[in-house]
Design a protein around this motif. Structure first.
Motif, mmCIF file in Angstrom:
data_model
loop_
_atom_site.group_PDB
_atom_site.id
_atom_site.type_symbol
_atom_site.label_atom_id
_atom_site.label_comp_id
_atom_site.label_asym_id
_atom_site.label_seq_id
_atom_site.Cartn_x
_atom_site.Cartn_y
_atom_site.Cartn_z
ATOM 1 N N SER A 55 25.577 48.080 79.801
ATOM 2 C CA SER A 55 25.489 47.820 78.362
ATOM 3 C C SER A 55 26.442 46.674 78.047
ATOM 4 O O SER A 55 27.381 46.408 78.799
ATOM 5 N N GLN A 56 26.184 46.027 76.936
ATOM 6 C CA GLN A 56 26.977 44.841 76.614
ATOM 7 C C GLN A 56 28.363 45.234 76.130
ATOM 8 O O GLN A 56 28.524 46.202 75.388
ATOM 9 N N LYS A 57 29.337 44.445 76.626
ATOM 10 C CA LYS A 57 30.718 44.681 76.219
ATOM 11 C C LYS A 57 30.909 44.235 74.776
ATOM 12 O O LYS A 57 30.264 43.287 74.329
ATOM 13 N N SER A 58 31.750 44.953 74.059
ATOM 14 C CA SER A 58 32.018 44.503 72.690
ATOM 15 C C SER A 58 33.528 44.587 72.431
ATOM 16 O O SER A 58 34.238 45.301 73.131
ATOM 17 N N VAL A 59 33.982 43.825 71.456
ATOM 18 C CA VAL A 59 35.423 43.813 71.142
ATOM 19 C C VAL A 59 35.636 43.988 69.648
ATOM 20 O O VAL A 59 34.775 43.662 68.827
ATOM 21 N N GLU A 60 36.806 44.533 69.338
ATOM 22 C CA GLU A 60 37.243 44.599 67.940
ATOM 23 C C GLU A 60 37.813 43.226 67.574
ATOM 24 O O GLU A 60 38.644 42.684 68.298
ATOM 25 N N VAL A 61 37.303 42.660 66.520
ATOM 26 C CA VAL A 61 37.851 41.374 66.085
ATOM 27 C C VAL A 61 38.392 41.556 64.668
ATOM 28 O O VAL A 61 37.755 42.207 63.834
ATOM 29 N N GLN A 62 39.584 40.951 64.468
ATOM 30 C CA GLN A 62 40.217 41.073 63.153
ATOM 31 C C GLN A 62 39.320 40.481 62.086
ATOM 32 O O GLN A 62 38.720 39.427 62.288
ATOM 33 N N GLY A 63 39.183 41.177 60.982
ATOM 34 C CA GLY A 63 38.361 40.642 59.904
ATOM 35 C C GLY A 63 36.940 41.135 59.945
ATOM 36 O O GLY A 63 36.155 40.850 59.046
ATOM 37 N N HIS A 64 36.562 41.842 61.003
ATOM 38 C CA HIS A 64 35.205 42.397 61.074
ATOM 39 C C HIS A 64 35.290 43.908 61.188
ATOM 40 O O HIS A 64 36.122 44.449 61.921
ATOM 41 N N ASP A 65 34.411 44.596 60.436
ATOM 42 C CA ASP A 65 34.479 46.067 60.417
ATOM 43 C C ASP A 65 34.008 46.663 61.746
ATOM 44 O O ASP A 65 34.599 47.596 62.265
#
Lengths: 347, 338
Positions: free
Chosen positions: A61-71
């Motif tokens: 599955s595709q990796k995802s990251v928490e990015v500041q400014g996005h919920d």
């Protein structure tokens, strides 16, 4: 175990027959196991990974990251920017063939790239949610309980009824004994689908529609079981029964204390068959059980598919779960099949 | 303890009659052996007594009560089978306790009785074993133990020693005899081996083709066999039977002048140059203490002689045989003793 698996015909080197038999065995192993392994692997894939093309074997599955400014976490891509540098970036949004990307390290600056200039970063993740979420959704416990209840009760009744018939047919002399046996065997020639409608009418008349007993009762007496057990019981020496009679045993005690324990290997075989038949049975439950609260797992699996869209990830997980009991039963009882055959020759 | 009486008992399987009107009385505490060649109906007779077969006609009485219609389980008999018929899935203890459990005897009583029987039969160590883990002799003892724990009125043994080797057979023979004298129970024992019959019985019943040929104590049967069949069957080696005419021609004096056949036991015949019978020796067995001569008469009938001590007679010799008149058995045309 390893010694057994690596056994060869030649003393040290592989004979050509070894090559042939190993090749044959591997082909067999592959054709039988590949679909099941594929099923198990797919059951751990996320909804999007299942529909991925080309399909993958492992549950990526595709990796995802928490990015500041996005919920929400954003999906990661290996992105080639205008300067030709390649670095992992998260996608903010995508319109047409252009995607807006952001570097997770510096959330402020956003760049726009062509979607052909980026590749998704995948990692192996087992989507256990497919399984855990099942229990919350679709009344899964109910279906599982129905299936288990039908299988267990029907198997116990099948063993009881068939062994009683087999005992009478193998150990008692009475008028018409052969005729009764032939009649029971003859029913093997009638396919169950032929008698489906009469069976339905009978179940309906006795008021067992939408009742688990309506699935259990019609098929507890099986000609296969009677035949299997009778043939085995013929090998039990009559002297044991006579000894028991001299020991003040009633006929019921002879059946319960002598015949049943000694017929255990044959009973185990029949139990395996019965569990497989009942667990996998589809047609009879389909016509008898129409309310969803009485559905068995097999019926529930079927109903998943019908509704507009198919939730493949749940369907696959549920299929794996339905396979487990039969596999376990076979794994634990199969030794009885071999001991049954082995002890038959020893007096 | 019990008496048994058979009155004109018949048994037929379909058209074939196996037992022909057998009359027999067995007293309390007797050890009776049914003996006969295979197929003589001795096992069938035992099974009729046990209740495993039903008699076609006649009465079977145990303790003076007719039991023809009583089920096997209610007759109060215990049976030891040729194949032992131990329940293979039960331990030795359970095998012995099964009968008592069926009779709903209290658990502690069962325990005590099984332990007592196990001690008697030296099975104490083996109570938790399964029958497959026992030797032939041990299985045999378990089968006997299963019979004695229930303290039956009547013990029935169906060729119980035929599956054992010769040595074990001799020692088990003594053990069963010993058991009989200790329990003082009525026992009926079936065998095809006349040595077993001779060594164990108080009373022997010789059967042939479903009929009783003779009933009597072992020595009665040995000394005064009722007919040529019993004469040939009881005693080892078997009695020599020769036509009376041949002996008379050789100059023998017969105790009964109009005998058709005369019999003499090998141990009573003696080699004597002037003897009335000429026997060509075909084989000589030197046993040290005694010698056994196998030979053939002039009519080519087999003839055996047991001599005390060692002998000079060689194979191929023709010897004269003395027939002492007081040792001769005389039989008529129909084979009956005269």
């Amino acid at each position: 175990m390893l010694k057994f698996l690596t056994r060869t015909r030649g003393r040290s080197r592989l004979d050509w027959t070894d090559w042939l038999s190993y090749a044959y065995l591997f082909v067999g192993l592959f054709t039988m196991f590949a679909p099941i392994i594929w099923l198990v692997m797919s059951s751990f894939k996320t909804e999007s990974a299942i529909s991925l093309f080309p399909p993958t074997f492992l549950p990526y599955s595709q990796k995802s990251v928490e990015v500041q400014g996005h919920d929400k976490p954003l999906p990661l891509y290996l992105t080639k920017d205008a300067q030709g540098n390649v670095r992992p970036m998260a996608q903010v949004r995508r319109i047409g063939i252009m995607a807006t990307m952001v570097d997770p390290a510096s959330p402020g600056e956003e760049i726009r790239v062509n979607i052909n200039d980026r590749k998704p970063i995948n990692e192996i993740t087992f989507a256990l949610g497919n399984y855990t979420e099942l229990f919350g959704k679709f009344n899964f416990e109910r279906y599982l309980w129905n299936s288990v209840f039908i299988t267990v009760v029907a198997t116990l009744l099948t063993l009881l009824i068939n062994s009683m018939a087999a005992f009478a047919l193998s150990k008692y002399q009475f008028r018409g004994q052969k005729a009764v046996f032939m009649l029971i065997i003859a029913t093997l020639m009638i396919p169950p689908t032929i008698i489906l409608v009469p069976v339905f009418l009978v179940i309906n008349t006795v008021g067992l529609l939408n009742s688990l007993w309506g699935v259990i009762l019609p098929a507890i007496a099986t000609p296969t079981g009677v035949f299997l057990l009778r043939q085995y019981m013929l090998t039990i020496p009559d002297e044991l029964l006579e000894a028991a009679r001299m020991d003040h045993a009633s006929e019921w005690r002879i059946y319960w204390r002598i015949i049943l324990p000694l017929a255990a290997p044959a009973l185990a075989v029949l139990a395996i068959f019965s569990v497989m038949w009942r667990w996998n049975d589809f047609l009879l439950p389909l016509i008898v059980l129409s309310k969803s609260e009485y559905f068995t797992l097999q019926l529930a699996l079927n109903s998943f598919q019908g509704e507009l869209n198919t939730q493949w990830h749940y369907l696959l997980a549920m299929t794996v779960i339905t396979l487990i009991p039969v596999t376990l039963v076979f794994a634990f009882l199969q030794k009885y099949i071999t001991t049954g055959i082995a002890s038959a020759g020893v007096k | 303890m019990a008496t048994l009486e058979l009155r004109r008992v018949d048994k037929a399987f379909g058209e074939t009659r196996i037992i022909h009107g057998v009359d027999l009385a067995v007293d309390d505490g007797e050890f009776v052996v049914f003996v006969g060649p295979s197929g003589c109906g001795k096992s069938t007779l035992l099974r009729l007594v046990a209740g495993l077969e039903t008699a076609t006609a006649g009465d079977i009485l145990i303790d003076g009560e007719r039991v023809n219609e009583v089920a096997a389980s209610a007759r109060g008999c215990a049976m030891v089978f040729q194949s032992y018929a131990l329940y293979p899935h039960m331990s030795v203890f359970d095998n012995m306790a099964f009968g008592l459990q069926n009779m709903r005897v209290a658990r502690d009583v069962i325990d005590a009785k099984v332990k007592a029987a196990a001690t008697l039969l030296r099975l104490g160590e083996l109570l938790q074993r399964k029958p497959t883990q026992l030797s032939g002799g041990q299985r045999q003892r378990v089968a006997i133990g299963r019979a004695i724990v229930r303290e039956p009125k009547l013990f029935l043994f169906d060729e119980p020693l035929s599956n054992l080797d010769a040595e074990l057979r001799v020692s088990m023979r003594a053990e069963i005899r010993d058991l009989h004298s200790r329990l003082k129970a009525t026992m009926i024992y079936v065998t095809h081996d006349q040595v077993e019959a001779m060594t164990m019985a108080d009373k022997i019943v010789v059967l042939r083709e479903g009929r009783i040929e003779q009933v009597g104590s072992p020595l009665t049967l040995y000394n005064t066999p009722a007919n040529t069949f019993v004469a040939g069957f009881i005693g080892s080696p078997r009695m020599n039977l020769v036509p009376a005419a041949a002996a008379v021609a050789g100059g023998a004096r017969l105790p009964v002048p109009d005998a058709h056949t005369i019999g003499i036991r090998p141990e009573h015949a003696d080699v004597a140059a002037e003897g009335p019978l000429r026997v060509r020796i075909t084989q000589v067995e030197q046993l040290g203490g005694s010698s056994l001569l196998h030979g053939r008469t002039a009519d080519d009938l087999p003839f055996e002689i047991v001599l005390q001590g060692q002998t000079e007679v060689r194979r191929g010799d023709t010897v004269g045989v003395a027939l002492p008149a007081d040792r001769l058995h005389s039989f008529g045309h129909d084979g009956r003793r005269l």
